[in-house]
Structures are given as C-alpha cells and as structure tokens.
Design an enzyme around this catalytic site. Structure first.
Site, PDB file in Angstrom:
ATOM      1  N   HIS A 153      30.869  84.052  -1.260  1.00  0.00           N
ATOM      2  CA  HIS A 153      31.336  82.944  -0.416  1.00  0.00           C
ATOM      3  C   HIS A 153      31.337  81.592  -1.117  1.00  0.00           C
ATOM      4  O   HIS A 153      31.782  80.603  -0.557  1.00  0.00           O
ATOM      5  CB  HIS A 153      30.476  82.840   0.853  1.00  0.00           C
ATOM      6  CG  HIS A 153      29.130  82.210   0.595  1.00  0.00           C
ATOM      7  ND1 HIS A 153      28.099  82.880  -0.010  1.00  0.00           N
ATOM      8  CD2 HIS A 153      28.668  80.971   0.855  1.00  0.00           C
ATOM      9  CE1 HIS A 153      27.056  82.088  -0.108  1.00  0.00           C
ATOM     10  NE2 HIS A 153      27.369  80.912   0.401  1.00  0.00           N
TER      11      HIS A 153
HETATM   12  C1  UD1 Z   1      27.471  76.458   3.543  1.00  0.00           C
HETATM   13  C2  UD1 Z   1      26.577  75.827   2.470  1.00  0.00           C
HETATM   14  C3  UD1 Z   1      26.181  76.867   1.452  1.00  0.00           C
HETATM   15  C4  UD1 Z   1      25.587  78.102   2.103  1.00  0.00           C
HETATM   16  C5  UD1 Z   1      26.542  78.614   3.154  1.00  0.00           C
HETATM   17  C6  UD1 Z   1      25.987  79.813   3.875  1.00  0.00           C
HETATM   18  C7  UD1 Z   1      26.998  73.459   1.984  1.00  0.00           C
HETATM   19  C8  UD1 Z   1      27.555  72.522   0.978  1.00  0.00           C
HETATM   20  N1  UD1 Z   1      27.256  74.766   1.761  1.00  0.00           N
HETATM   21  O1  UD1 Z   1      28.672  76.868   2.877  1.00  0.00           O
HETATM   22  O2  UD1 Z   1      25.201  76.320   0.590  1.00  0.00           O
HETATM   23  O3  UD1 Z   1      25.357  79.080   1.118  1.00  0.00           O
HETATM   24  O4  UD1 Z   1      26.795  77.558   4.105  1.00  0.00           O
HETATM   25  O5  UD1 Z   1      26.963  80.393   4.665  1.00  0.00           O
HETATM   26  O6  UD1 Z   1      26.358  73.033   2.917  1.00  0.00           O
HETATM   27  N2  UD1 Z   1      33.552  78.226   8.888  1.00  0.00           N
HETATM   28  C9  UD1 Z   1      33.883  78.894  10.017  1.00  0.00           C
HETATM   29  N3  UD1 Z   1      32.919  79.092  10.961  1.00  0.00           N
HETATM   30  C10 UD1 Z   1      31.651  78.661  10.808  1.00  0.00           C
HETATM   31  C11 UD1 Z   1      31.313  77.961   9.635  1.00  0.00           C
HETATM   32  C12 UD1 Z   1      32.271  77.752   8.672  1.00  0.00           C
HETATM   33  O7  UD1 Z   1      35.029  79.298  10.203  1.00  0.00           O
HETATM   34  O8  UD1 Z   1      30.794  78.893  11.696  1.00  0.00           O
HETATM   35  C13 UD1 Z   1      34.583  78.030   7.846  1.00  0.00           C
HETATM   36  C14 UD1 Z   1      35.354  76.730   8.012  1.00  0.00           C
HETATM   37  O9  UD1 Z   1      36.650  76.940   7.601  1.00  0.00           O
HETATM   38  C15 UD1 Z   1      34.671  75.823   7.023  1.00  0.00           C
HETATM   39  C16 UD1 Z   1      34.283  76.787   5.920  1.00  0.00           C
HETATM   40  O10 UD1 Z   1      33.959  77.997   6.575  1.00  0.00           O
HETATM   41  O11 UD1 Z   1      35.482  74.783   6.602  1.00  0.00           O
HETATM   42  C17 UD1 Z   1      33.125  76.330   5.085  1.00  0.00           C
HETATM   43  O12 UD1 Z   1      32.004  76.013   5.908  1.00  0.00           O
HETATM   44  P1  UD1 Z   1      30.883  74.978   5.398  1.00  0.00           P
HETATM   45  O13 UD1 Z   1      29.789  74.909   6.371  1.00  0.00           O
HETATM   46  O14 UD1 Z   1      31.547  73.707   4.979  1.00  0.00           O
HETATM   47  O15 UD1 Z   1      30.400  75.626   4.051  1.00  0.00           O
HETATM   48  P2  UD1 Z   1      29.995  77.134   3.715  1.00  0.00           P
HETATM   49  O16 UD1 Z   1      30.986  77.674   2.758  1.00  0.00           O
HETATM   50  O17 UD1 Z   1      29.672  77.934   4.931  1.00  0.00           O
END
Ligand code: UD1
Length: 367
Positions: A201
């Site tokens: 991821h």
């Molecule tokens: C975040 C953390 C990462 C951790 C990961 C665990 C940061 C910088 N990164 O990354 O360290 O390893 O969480 O999962 O804080 N999205 C959804 N649903 C959700 C959450 C996210 O669809 O419930 C999608 C959205 O398109 C979003 C993308 O995932 O833009 C990324 O989510 P984000 O929380 O920004 O970062 P992660 O990649 O989850």
C-alpha cells in the site's frame, strides 16, 4: 488519539488498561477520521472492544497538508475542552504528527507510543511524522532497542524514554483465541501452510510503475503458491487507474478485511509479502517468514532478531519467494524482549507515576 487502521491496534489495549484502572484514570478517545471506510476503521474499534470514540473529527482524505491542517483545526477545541494531563499519540501517520503539533502548541504533555523508530529515509512521509512527534513528546514509549539510540542521537532526554514493549503485540495476544477460532483460510478456500499473504500500500510502490511489475510477478508466483491479497483502497485505486484486473483463483484480491480475519489468514500462511510496518512485527511475533518489499525498515529488530527479510524495493525479487521460504524456515528467530502482551500495563504504570508527581515536577517530567 487514533486516525488510521494501524493506530487502532496500538491504542486499543491501552484504552482497555486505562478502563480497567478507572479509579485512577479517565480517558477520552479521539478518532481523527483519517481512515473512514468501515473496513479501515470502525471494524477494528469494534473487534478490539474499544467502542465508539468520544470524539470523531471526520477529517477524511486529502493532501498531507490538508489532512494535517484539518486534524489540527478540529482537534484544538477538543483538547481545550477535555483539558487532558497527557495526550497519547501512536505510530507515525499524518494524524500522529497533527495531534502532536496541536498538543505541543497548547503546551500539553505528549506521550508517543512507538517512539524512536527510524528508516533514515525522509522521502517516507512517516519518517517526518515520527521525528516531529518524538521531538515534542516527553514520554517516549519504545519497543525495540535501537529506538533508544535513535532518540538519544536526536537529543531526546534519556529520562523520558520508557522501554515498555509493543502494544500492537498486546492486541495480538488479547485477540489470539478469536484469531485462532476464525478459520479464515477455509473461508477463502486456502489450505493451512500452503499460501502467501500479500499486502502492498505504500506510495513508493503503488503510486508508480512498480505496481504493474509487482502484479505480474505475483500472477507468476501464484502458479506455484496460491496468494491472498487484501487490497488497501490506495492500491485498489492505483490498480483501477492502470486497468489491472488480475483477480483469479490462485491470486485472490480481497477488499480490506478486519483484524481477526486478517491475522487468521496470516497465522496459517506459509509467509507474508508486505510493505507494511506493523506486519513485520506481527509476523516476527508469530514466527512466520516475512518478506518486506522496501529498501529499508524502521523496524530492524524484526530482521536482526525476528523473521523479516528485506527484499528491497524490487518487484523482480518476488520470484525468489519459494526459495526464500525454504531458507527462512531454517532461520533461528526470536521474539524481541517485552513483546509479551503487557506493554499497556507498563504504559499505565509510567502514566500513574508521572501523574502522581506534584504539579511543579509534573511540568518537568511531562512537558
Ligand atoms: C496511511 C499512512 C500510512 C499507513 C497507512 C495504513 C500517512 C502519511 N500514511 O496511508 O503510514 O501505513 O495509513 O493504512 O498517514 N482511503 C479510502 N478509505 C479510507 C482511507 C483511505 O478509500 O478509509 C483511500 C483514499 O483514496 C485516500 C487514500 O486511500 O486518499 C490514502 O489514504 P491516506 O489516509 O491518505 O493514506 P494511506 O495510504 O492509508
């Protein structure tokens, strides 16, 4: 404070322990809403027995600056209302950074759970988050030996460092019976010990050209070793953008799954291929081979003592997994000290003695 999926497993056992000592502690749980899909969020709080957060900030997704700013803006009034003696922040996600900054600006003492981890790679957003959270925390709860060295090298006072063990492993120990009873492999048509669990991821891997290569390597590997791959929303979006649809019988792409089901799959697998941080620790605790598709790890104890092998950020190495599995089975691995299910008890002890200090010393001890 919790914000993302891995935060839940780090805070849940602390919340449970503080709840057991309700005559001494009153705690308030704030969920920033950085993760918000049920499978990324609520399911963990439910399964781990934490219940509803006291405050849900609903910040959702956005750029790093947007996410950090939204947490700060929404957390500040909560902290002003709750007036906590200590703000506990876990891990290294954007919510961790934002909560630490907000509390620091309000001169509130901070306790960082999982302090001192370093990848020494500032292109990882988490590395920046860790450094900032540690600099502002007066209680630095560590769970591996090199964390102390990293903190001392950055000038953190030794008196603030507390080697308490690993609260993520507390969750695993507390949930072990449910994990063992879940029988997730059967549910997915997999035979115990004969499949690989994959999670990918991180932006470095999934937001660029390496993802397509990794997927074609996984498709080839699955001919020899069935694969189950619960797909993070970030990865799902990248696969869709690249129009990659490889879901097939021997390479099962699942939607994100809950904690118990995931660890049930892991616990009965032949091994795990991942770019996650926490999974490197969980596999070390379970004594299962872990292959980490990253060029570095902030958790070197999982390599030196545990079952982890760093493959580098190189999808071509996925082809080596069958022979690496053979080698990994012969490796003598150990569980690091204090990864014993009691880290939260130790944290509560540290908090109890810090909060017992007279007010003027509390300022020095905590902030
Ligand atoms: C975040 C953390 C990462 C951790 C990961 C665990 C940061 C910088 N990164 O990354 O360290 O390893 O969480 O999962 O804080 N999205 C959804 N649903 C959700 C959450 C996210 O669809 O419930 C999608 C959205 O398109 C979003 C993308 O995932 O833009 C990324 O989510 P984000 O929380 O920004 O970062 P992660 O990649 O989850």
């Amino acid at each position: 404070m919790v914000g993302t999926r891995p935060n839940m497993m780090k805070i849940a056992p602390i919340a449970a322990e503080l709840g057991r000592r309700a005559d001494e502690f009153e705690h308030v749980l704030v969920h920033t809403g950085q993760h918000y899909d049920r499978e990324m969020s609520e399911i963990f709080l439910e399964e781990l027995g934490v219940g509803e957060p006291d405050y849900s900030l609903g910040v959702g997704s956005g750029s790093h600056a947007q996410q950090t700013a939204a947490v700060m803006e929404r957390l500040e009034p909560v902290l002003l209302e709750a007036e906590p003696d200590v703000v506990l922040v876990p891990g290294d996600v954007n919510s961790t950074l934002a909560a630490a900054l907000t509390a620091a600006k309000l001169l509130l003492p901070i306790g960082h759970v999982e302090a001192g981890l370093r990848s020494f790679d500032r292109t990882m957003p988490e590395e920046i988050n860790r450094i900032v959270a540690d600099q502002f925390s007066r209680l630095l709860f560590i769970h591996s030996p090199e964390a102390r060295d990293n903190l001392l090298a950055e000038g953190c006072p030794e008196a603030g460092i507390h080697d308490v063990g690993n609260t993520m492993i507390d969750s695993l120990v507390a949930m072990r019976d449910r994990i063992d009873a879940a029988a997730a492999p059967e549910k997915h048509g997999l035979s115990a010990g004969e499949y690989l669990v994959v999670t990918l991821h991180r932006p470095a891997l999934v937001d660029g050209p390496l993802l397509a290569e990794a997927m074609s390597q996984l498709a080839a590997l699955s001919e020899a070793l069935p694969i189950v791959f619960p797909v993070h929303p970030r990865t799902r979006a990248a696969l869709e953008a690249l129009a990659i649809d490889l879901d097939r019988d021997r390479l099962k792409l699942l939607d994100p799954i809950g904690y118990v089901e995931f660890l049930s799959l892991v616990a009965s697998s032949a091994g795990v291929l991942t770019d996650s941080g926490g999974i490197q620790e969980e596999t070390t605790y379970l004594g299962l081979p872990c292959f980490t598709l990253r060029s570095n790890t902030e958790r070197p104890v999982t390599v030196s003592m545990g079952t982890n092998t760093l493959l580098g950020l190189d999808p071509a190495r996925i082809a080596e997994v069958p022979s690496l599995l053979e080698a990994a089975r012969k490796k003598e691995a150990r569980i690091p000290p204090l990864w014993d299910g009691k880290a939260s008890e130790r944290i509560a002890e540290v908090l109890a003695s810090a909060l017992d200090e007279p007010v003027e010393q509390l300022g020095q001890a905590l902030g």
